[in-house]
Design an enzyme around this catalytic site. Structure first.
Site, short mmCIF file in Angstrom:
data_model
loop_
_atom_site.label_atom_id
_atom_site.label_comp_id
_atom_site.label_asym_id
_atom_site.label_seq_id
_atom_site.Cartn_x
_atom_site.Cartn_y
_atom_site.Cartn_z
CG ASP A 73 -2.13 0.90 0.89
OD1 ASP A 73 -3.01 0.47 0.13
OD2 ASP A 73 -2.15 2.05 1.36
N GLY A 132 -0.75 7.94 -11.26
CA GLY A 132 -1.17 8.52 -9.98
C GLY A 132 -0.66 9.94 -9.80
CG HIS A 179 7.19 5.77 -2.88
ND1 HIS A 179 7.59 6.58 -3.91
CD2 HIS A 179 6.07 5.14 -3.30
CE1 HIS A 179 6.72 6.46 -4.90
NE2 HIS A 179 5.79 5.59 -4.55
P1 ITT Z 1 -3.83 -2.06 -5.09
O1 ITT Z 1 -4.77 -2.99 -5.78
O2 ITT Z 1 -2.41 -2.58 -5.03
O3 ITT Z 1 -4.31 -1.58 -3.74
P2 ITT Z 1 -4.12 0.76 -5.83
O4 ITT Z 1 -3.80 1.53 -7.07
O5 ITT Z 1 -5.52 0.86 -5.29
O6 ITT Z 1 -3.72 -0.78 -6.07
P3 ITT Z 1 -2.99 2.09 -3.46
O7 ITT Z 1 -4.24 2.09 -2.70
O8 ITT Z 1 -1.74 1.70 -2.75
O9 ITT Z 1 -3.08 1.13 -4.73
O10 ITT Z 1 -2.69 3.46 -4.15
C1 ITT Z 1 -3.35 4.63 -3.78
C2 ITT Z 1 -3.26 5.64 -4.88
O11 ITT Z 1 -1.92 6.08 -4.99
C3 ITT Z 1 -3.68 5.12 -6.24
O12 ITT Z 1 -4.52 6.11 -6.81
C4 ITT Z 1 -2.39 4.99 -7.02
O13 ITT Z 1 -2.53 5.31 -8.38
C5 ITT Z 1 -1.48 6.00 -6.33
N1 ITT Z 1 -0.08 5.53 -6.33
C6 ITT Z 1 0.39 4.38 -5.78
N2 ITT Z 1 1.73 4.30 -5.98
C7 ITT Z 1 2.09 5.42 -6.65
C8 ITT Z 1 3.32 5.92 -7.17
O14 ITT Z 1 4.46 5.24 -7.04
N3 ITT Z 1 3.31 7.07 -7.82
C9 ITT Z 1 2.17 7.78 -7.97
N4 ITT Z 1 0.97 7.38 -7.54
C10 ITT Z 1 0.93 6.21 -6.88
#
Ligand code: ITT
Length: 183
Positions: free
Chosen positions: A62, A137, A164
């Site tokens: 996450d 993202g 990260h």
């Molecule tokens: P999971 O199925 O793995 O949970 P997810 O995309 O829902 O996929 P998260 O809840 O961890 O994953 O991500 C939260 C938000 O942060 C989501 O909108 C992602 O696109 C964004 N995000 C995650 N990692 C990122 C990164 O390295 N750079 C930019 N945005 C990121």
């Protein structure tokens, strides 16, 4: 040993495979996430729920964007922000308040018995406007400290070296190599 990365996000999957230097299997389990601003809490809960469905050694992670001026918001709730106010909305929210932020990934390995969590954090600034064409993202608005580029202006390898996710999965790589998972 085949390891599954349980995620709905193909970008995360591609980055993690590259950092770990091993082939993973992707499984999109459609898991409902715990709603918390804390990435570790969300990831540990996700790992247990995913294992209950899959029953095989797996990785979940996450990731959150924590903005100091917003007292850590949105943290692990950033997917809600992405589908509501979006990156421009974040830029507007921090304007005049302070741009310091950090990106955090908590990556969890769970094989049904052993659960290990690895955290990686990168400090940086929220930009005034989205920039760049790569990434996903909030890559368009986050510039790591000491860099001239936002993540979305970097190649995947450049981002992985300082990100990260790069930090969290490098720790996991060491653990998996020690556990003989590359065989
Ligand atoms: P999971 O199925 O793995 O949970 P997810 O995309 O829902 O996929 P998260 O809840 O961890 O994953 O991500 C939260 C938000 O942060 C989501 O909108 C992602 O696109 C964004 N995000 C995650 N990692 C990122 C990164 O390295 N750079 C930019 N945005 C990121």
């Amino acid at each position: 040993m085949a390891i599954y990365f349980v995620t709905s996000n193909r970008n995360k999957f591609n980055e993690a495979e590259r950092i770990l230097g091993m082939k993973l299997k992707r499984y999109d389990a459609g898991i409902k996430e715990l709603q918390s601003m804390d990435a570790k809490e969300v990831a540990v809960d996700k790992a247990r729920r995913a294992y209950a469905k899959l029953g095989k050694p797996l990785i979940v992670e996450d990731t959150g964007l924590n903005i100091a001026a917003l007292k850590g918001f949105p943290g692990a709730l950033s997917s809600w922000v992405e589908i509501s106010i979006g990156n421009r909305g974040i830029c507007d929210m921090v304007r005049g308040k302070g741009r310091n932020a950090y990106a955090e990934t908590c990556a969890v390995f769970f094989d049904g018995k052993t659960l290990r969590a690895f955290t990686g954090r990168t400090y940086g600034k929220i930009m005034d406007h989205p920039k760049g064409r790569n990434g996903f993202g909030w890559d368009y608005i986050f510039r790591p400290d000491g860099c001239r580029k936002v993540y979305a202006e970097m190649t995947m390898d450049e981002k992985n070296r300082i990100s990260h996710r790069g930090k969290a999965f490098s720790k996991m790589k060491k653990y998996l190599e020690g556990a003989g998972a590359h065989g």
